[in-house]
Enzyme design. Structure first.
Site, short mmCIF file in Angstrom:
data_model
loop_
_atom_site.label_atom_id
_atom_site.label_comp_id
_atom_site.label_asym_id
_atom_site.label_seq_id
_atom_site.Cartn_x
_atom_site.Cartn_y
_atom_site.Cartn_z
N ASP A 104 37.47 33.94 34.68
CA ASP A 104 39.09 34.34 34.70
C ASP A 104 40.01 35.31 34.82
OD1 ASP A 104 38.43 34.13 31.80
OD2 ASP A 104 40.98 34.12 31.77
N GLN A 157 32.02 39.52 20.75
CA GLN A 157 32.85 40.92 20.77
C GLN A 157 31.87 42.21 20.24
OE1 GLN A 157 35.67 41.43 21.29
NE2 GLN A 157 36.47 39.49 21.11
N CYS A 173 46.30 31.40 55.42
CA CYS A 173 45.43 32.01 56.56
C CYS A 173 45.03 31.38 58.16
CB CYS A 173 44.02 32.59 55.90
SG CYS A 173 44.43 34.03 54.75
N CYS A 221 39.40 34.15 56.10
CA CYS A 221 39.66 33.36 54.84
C CYS A 221 40.13 32.46 55.92
CB CYS A 221 40.80 33.86 54.14
SG CYS A 221 41.20 32.76 52.58
N ASP A 264 38.71 34.04 17.02
CA ASP A 264 38.27 35.32 17.00
C ASP A 264 39.22 36.90 17.06
OD1 ASP A 264 39.00 35.66 19.49
OD2 ASP A 264 37.62 37.03 20.75
N ASP A 306 41.60 28.71 25.95
CA ASP A 306 41.13 29.52 24.96
C ASP A 306 42.03 29.70 23.82
OD1 ASP A 306 40.79 32.08 24.60
OD2 ASP A 306 42.31 33.83 25.84
N SER A 307 41.75 30.47 22.64
CA SER A 307 42.23 30.15 21.74
C SER A 307 42.96 30.63 20.85
CB SER A 307 41.08 30.79 20.25
OG SER A 307 40.93 31.88 20.71
N GLY A 308 44.09 31.77 21.73
CA GLY A 308 45.09 32.15 21.64
C GLY A 308 45.00 33.60 21.00
N GLY A 309 43.39 33.91 20.63
CA GLY A 309 43.24 35.07 19.15
C GLY A 309 43.73 36.02 20.41
N PHE A 310 43.42 36.61 21.90
CA PHE A 310 44.25 37.72 22.65
C PHE A 310 45.52 38.00 22.39
CE2 PHE A 310 45.71 40.08 26.28
CZ PHE A 310 44.82 40.36 25.99
N GLY A 366 36.79 40.98 24.98
CA GLY A 366 37.27 42.67 24.83
C GLY A 366 36.29 43.79 25.89
N CYS A 398 42.01 29.33 54.13
CA CYS A 398 42.77 28.67 53.42
C CYS A 398 43.88 28.49 54.35
CB CYS A 398 43.75 29.78 51.80
SG CYS A 398 44.56 30.69 53.15
N HIS A 434 46.31 31.80 48.32
CA HIS A 434 45.61 32.86 49.32
C HIS A 434 44.32 33.30 48.41
CE1 HIS A 434 43.49 35.90 51.37
NE2 HIS A 434 43.58 36.96 50.65
ZN LIG Z 1 43.78 33.30 52.84
#
Ligand SMILES: [Zn+2]
Length: 404
Positions: free
Chosen positions: A295, A217, A338, A333, A146, A92-96, A245, A335, A364
């Site tokens: 993400d 945006q 679990c 699950c 941005d 990510d560009s760091g704008g946020f 956004g 994982c 998890h």
């Molecule tokens: Zn799990």
């Protein structure tokens, strides 16, 4: 042919299953990307991420520029080699982040001047400097710099920011071309040492192709979103598109409507990445509206707080009712948390402040979202995404009172 082929494997309504090829491997979409802001997905080793089947992860230009420094990471061969993750990475560009530094930053057409949240030191981010940082980090996909505004901004503020973001995109493109034409990055300044058997450390600075994603945006204003999507496309050809956004305080129906608007505007043969949106129900709703990549820090942040995603909704493991519960977090699950541990054991770890507890819940939760997207992909390919998502959402929302 670019290094970033995006081939559709199947479509069902607006939902798409595709394969996104990157220099560090293919990403089968739709896909959830775990967030490793500081070059680590909190508490998870890259070995864990591989076992989970995490297809791609994120790093953050703002945080890594401040600490440990993007040039240091470049000298260690880039983010992949620095953090020991061989799969695809997006930065990510760091704008946020810089626009979130209310009171600590000033904005004009050239860029943003801000003070570090760590030590108050002064920094300037411009479209050009952010491209230099993201090139040093060497991720496969890099986001444009941005102008990010608060979620409740009025239409004129949203228009100004959106139009500025399009102007900054042109500067990002020009700077990236200049950096590419300048050849490979400088040689590492890290002292050489005899490599241990089986290691290739230190590595040369990264010089593989990078895909620059522009960011659409425009807040919750459909006209602005349409204008932004069109302006971006008329300014060049890109390997994929970010949708920024959203999930910043607006009502869910507004977010879903904007996704439908953007779905109608962006080319269908490129990936769409919905930035920072990662609750399970939002992922499913996003997939139905043509989103391919997601993400969010939610799975690890909530894991650290003791909250787990399950097929029946969220659950807080710290509650007394789990004191002697022999069941896993989620029956469905597979994982490693679990497969091996009871709710009673996990609760005990939390109550006792043992670090293994937050690690297992983070593991998890990331697994849950990675698998959710794998299941959605299978449903798209089977042509059943409509009934699958209906049933999945009904079960997820079925718990009468959230267990938190
Ligand atoms: Zn799990």
């Amino acid at each position: 042919m670019t290094a970033f082929e995006f081939s559709l494997d199947g479509e069902c309504g607006s939902a798409r299953a595709a394969t996104f090829a990157t220099p560090h491997g293919d990403v089968e979409t739709p896909a959830f990307m775990a967030v490793g802001t500081l070059a680590t997905v909190k508490s998870l080793d890259p070995i864990d991420l591989r076992e989970i089947g995490a297809p791609m992860i994120l790093g953050n230009a703002y945080h890594l520029h401040l600490r440990p420094g993007d040039e240091l990471i470049r000298d260690f061969g880039g983010l992949h080699s620095f953090m020991g993750w061989e799969g695809p990475i997006l930065t990510d560009s760091g704008g946020f982040q810089v626009f979130s530094l209310e009171g600590l930053r000033t904005v004009d057409e050239s860029g943003v001047e801000f003070r570090s949240h760590i030590d108050g030191s002064k920094h300037v981010f411009t479209p050009e400097s952010v491209m230099q940082i993201e090139r040093n980090l060497g991720a496969d996909v890099i986001m444009q710099f941005d102008h990010v505004i608060p979620g409740q901004s009025d239409e004129s503020a949203a228009r100004d920011a959106s139009e500025r973001s399009v102007r900054w995109l042109a500067r990002c493109v020009a700077e990236l071309e200049r950096l590419r034409a300048g050849g490979p990055p400088p040689k590492t300044t890290i002292p050489q040492r005899p490599p241990r058997p089986g290691t290739t450390f230190p590595l040369p600075a990264p010089n593989h192709p990078q895909a620059l994603f522009p960011i659409v945006q425009g807040g919750i204003h459909p006209t602005l979103r349409r204008d932004a999507a069109r302006a971006i496309q008329s300014s060049g050809s890109f390997d994929g598109y970010g949708i920024g956004g959203l999930s910043v305080g607006e009502a869910k129906p507004d977010m879903y409507h904007i996704l439908e608007v953007v779905d109608g505007e962006l080319p269908r043969d490129r990936p769409r990445y919905l930035m920072g949106v990662g609750f399970p129900e939002d992922l499913v709703e996003g997939v139905l509206r043509g989103v391919d990549l997601f993400d969010c820090v939610a799975p690890t942040r909530m894991g650290r707080n003791g909250t787990a995603f399950t097929s029946d909704g969220r659950l807080n493991i710290k509650r007394a009712e789990f004191r002697a519960d022999p069941r896993p977090l989620d029956d469905a699950c597979e994982c490693s948390a679990c497969r091996r541990f009871s709710r009673a054991y996990l609760r005990h770890l939390y109550v006792s402040d043992e670090m293994l507890g937050l690690r297992l819940l983070s593991l998890h939760n990331v697994h849950f979202l990675v698998r959710l997207m794998r299941d959605a992909r299978a449903a798209i390919l089977a042509g059943t995404i409509g009934t699958w998502s209906h049933d999945w959402l009904a079960r997820y929302h079925s718990r009468p009172t959230p267990l938190e």
